[in-house]
Design an enzyme around this catalytic site. Structure first.
Site, PDB file in Angstrom:
ATOM      1  N   TYR A 109       0.890  -1.157   0.000  1.00 28.17           N
ATOM      2  CA  TYR A 109       0.000   0.000   0.000  1.00 28.17           C
ATOM      3  C   TYR A 109       0.931   1.210   0.000  1.00 28.17           C
ATOM      4  O   TYR A 109       1.870   1.270   0.798  1.00 28.17           O
ATOM      5  CB  TYR A 109      -0.884   0.066   1.244  1.00 28.17           C
ATOM      6  CG  TYR A 109      -1.775  -1.124   1.495  1.00 28.17           C
ATOM      7  CD1 TYR A 109      -2.375  -1.807   0.443  1.00 28.17           C
ATOM      8  CD2 TYR A 109      -2.037  -1.540   2.800  1.00 28.17           C
ATOM      9  CE1 TYR A 109      -3.211  -2.877   0.695  1.00 28.17           C
ATOM     10  CE2 TYR A 109      -2.874  -2.616   3.049  1.00 28.17           C
ATOM     11  CZ  TYR A 109      -3.457  -3.289   1.993  1.00 28.17           C
ATOM     12  OH  TYR A 109      -4.280  -4.364   2.235  1.00 28.17           O
ATOM     13  N   CYS A 112       1.472   2.814   3.419  1.00 29.24           N
ATOM     14  CA  CYS A 112       1.791   1.934   4.535  1.00 29.24           C
ATOM     15  C   CYS A 112       3.210   2.187   5.036  1.00 29.24           C
ATOM     16  O   CYS A 112       4.161   2.102   4.271  1.00 29.24           O
ATOM     17  CB  CYS A 112       1.652   0.484   4.083  1.00 29.24           C
ATOM     18  SG  CYS A 112       2.350  -0.718   5.225  1.00 29.24           S
ATOM     19  N   PHE A 114       5.092   0.349   6.935  1.00 29.41           N
ATOM     20  CA  PHE A 114       5.928  -0.841   6.875  1.00 29.41           C
ATOM     21  C   PHE A 114       6.415  -1.106   5.454  1.00 29.41           C
ATOM     22  O   PHE A 114       7.543  -1.546   5.243  1.00 29.41           O
ATOM     23  CB  PHE A 114       5.167  -2.041   7.429  1.00 29.41           C
ATOM     24  CG  PHE A 114       4.907  -1.926   8.899  1.00 29.41           C
ATOM     25  CD1 PHE A 114       5.935  -2.094   9.810  1.00 29.41           C
ATOM     26  CD2 PHE A 114       3.650  -1.625   9.376  1.00 29.41           C
ATOM     27  CE1 PHE A 114       5.716  -1.976  11.171  1.00 29.41           C
ATOM     28  CE2 PHE A 114       3.410  -1.508  10.731  1.00 29.41           C
ATOM     29  CZ  PHE A 114       4.451  -1.678  11.637  1.00 29.41           C
ATOM     30  N   CYS A 115       5.563  -0.842   4.480  1.00 26.23           N
ATOM     31  CA  CYS A 115       5.986  -0.952   3.088  1.00 26.23           C
ATOM     32  C   CYS A 115       7.059   0.089   2.788  1.00 26.23           C
ATOM     33  O   CYS A 115       8.046  -0.188   2.090  1.00 26.23           O
ATOM     34  CB  CYS A 115       4.795  -0.757   2.153  1.00 26.23           C
ATOM     35  SG  CYS A 115       3.483  -1.984   2.360  1.00 26.23           S
TER      36      CYS A 115
END
Length: 329
Positions: A109, A112, A114-115
């Site tokens: 995403y 996001c 974490f991405c």
């Protein structure tokens, strides 16, 4: 022939008056680079918090074991300097170890954290990667995987999941001899910093919509999918963020964000980065999770009211341009 010519040039340089000093004073610097599981969920809403947050150089050394029979000391010194210079030239031409990765695809995403943590690592190490934007409602792009969160990173056919584990595996492939020395602060990112972000990003309906604007330009989605994801997603995350705020005992979202930013700057202890002159994995982790909010209202407020802005600017410079490979449509 290239190595032979390089040796000739090195010997010639070694005979110049300033050669020895210039070699020692100007070592070649290489970009042999350095740089969580956020699973809070709300079972009452399809847009739970996972909706957005799921998530050698070869040490080339040349040793000359024989000494010259005549004028041994002078000859050995001359050859040593020349060989050192040649080794430095060949060393500089080595391909970065990150080039060992041939096919890297990130399922993500765009907003996001974490991405973005994984992308910060890939960008810093100049690892080319393709991006597949996952529809946050139906997740049709990752139906093939048993793992139903993002990021998912495919590396030469191998599936890697969970941002911290992905980075650990990639770092080990690049630096098998260098263990990560910033694990404590990386855990702080996963266990504290990320929990502060959601209540700030979705603090108000307008801020929630601002954060979801990305969906209108990212991914291969239909018009209705974009509109649904933007408005339904923003509304759902606004309410989810309130639950997260309560769960993590956050009374003032901005104050918590500012406190976390100041805590990180204090950890630098006057250094450019936590890793010293170059970013550590913790530097990359903090930078990665903050990158999606930096130019949102919450991120602008953070930079305005804390000391983190200078460090963030240095990290932008160190990480450099994106290594993302844009596919031809």
């Amino acid at each position: 022939m290239k190595r032979f010519s390089g040796l000739n040039r090195a010997i010639f340089r070694a005979t110049q008056p300033a050669a020895a000093s210039s070699i020692s004073a100007n070592p070649t610097h290489h970009r042999i680079l350095q740089t969580a599981p956020y699973s809070s969920s709300s079972s009452s809403s399809p847009f739970n918090s996972r909706f957005l947050w799921h998530h050698e150089i070869v040490n080339h050394s040349t040793h000359w074991s024989r000494s010259a029979a005549a004028n041994g000391v002078a000859g050995t010194m001359l050859f040593s300097v020349a060989a050192s210079t040649l080794a430095e030239e060949v060393h500089a031409k080595e391909l970065p170890p990150a080039k060992k990765f041939n096919d890297v695809v990130l399922y993500q995403y765009e907003a996001c954290p974490f991405c973005n943590k994984v992308k910060a690592f890939l960008d810093y190490y100049d690892i080319p990667y393709k991006v597949v934007e996952v529809n946050p409602i139906n997740k049709k792009e990752i139906k093939w995987s048993d793992y139903k969160k993002v990021p998912i990173l495919m590396v030469d056919g191998e599936q890697m999941v969970d941002s911290s584990e992905i980075i650990d595996k990639l770092f080990l492939k690049i630096h098998p001899e260098n263990p990560d020395s910033s694990l404590e602060w990386r855990r702080w990112v996963d266990n504290h910093l990320v929990h502060v972000l959601s209540p700030n990003i979705y603090r108000s309906p307008s801020e929630a919509l601002e954060s979801f604007d990305y969906i209108t330009t990212q991914g291969n989605f239909s018009f209705m999918e974009r509109i649904t994801a933007k408005y339904a997603g923003a509304a759902a995350m606004y309410f989810v963020s309130k639950k997260l705020k309560k769960r993590h005992n956050i009374t003032d979202e901005r104050a918590a964000l500012y406190e976390a930013a100041e805590k990180w700057v204090d950890a630098l202890n006057g250094q450019k980065f936590l890793g010293g002159s170059k970013p550590s994995l913790a530097d990359l982790a903090v930078f990665g999770v903050l990158r999606p909010i930096r130019y949102l209202k919450s991120g602008r407020d953070m930079v305005e009211h804390t000391r983190i802005g200078e460090w963030y600017s240095r990290m932008e410079s160190e990480v450099g341009e994106s290594s993302r490979v844009m596919e031809q449509k």
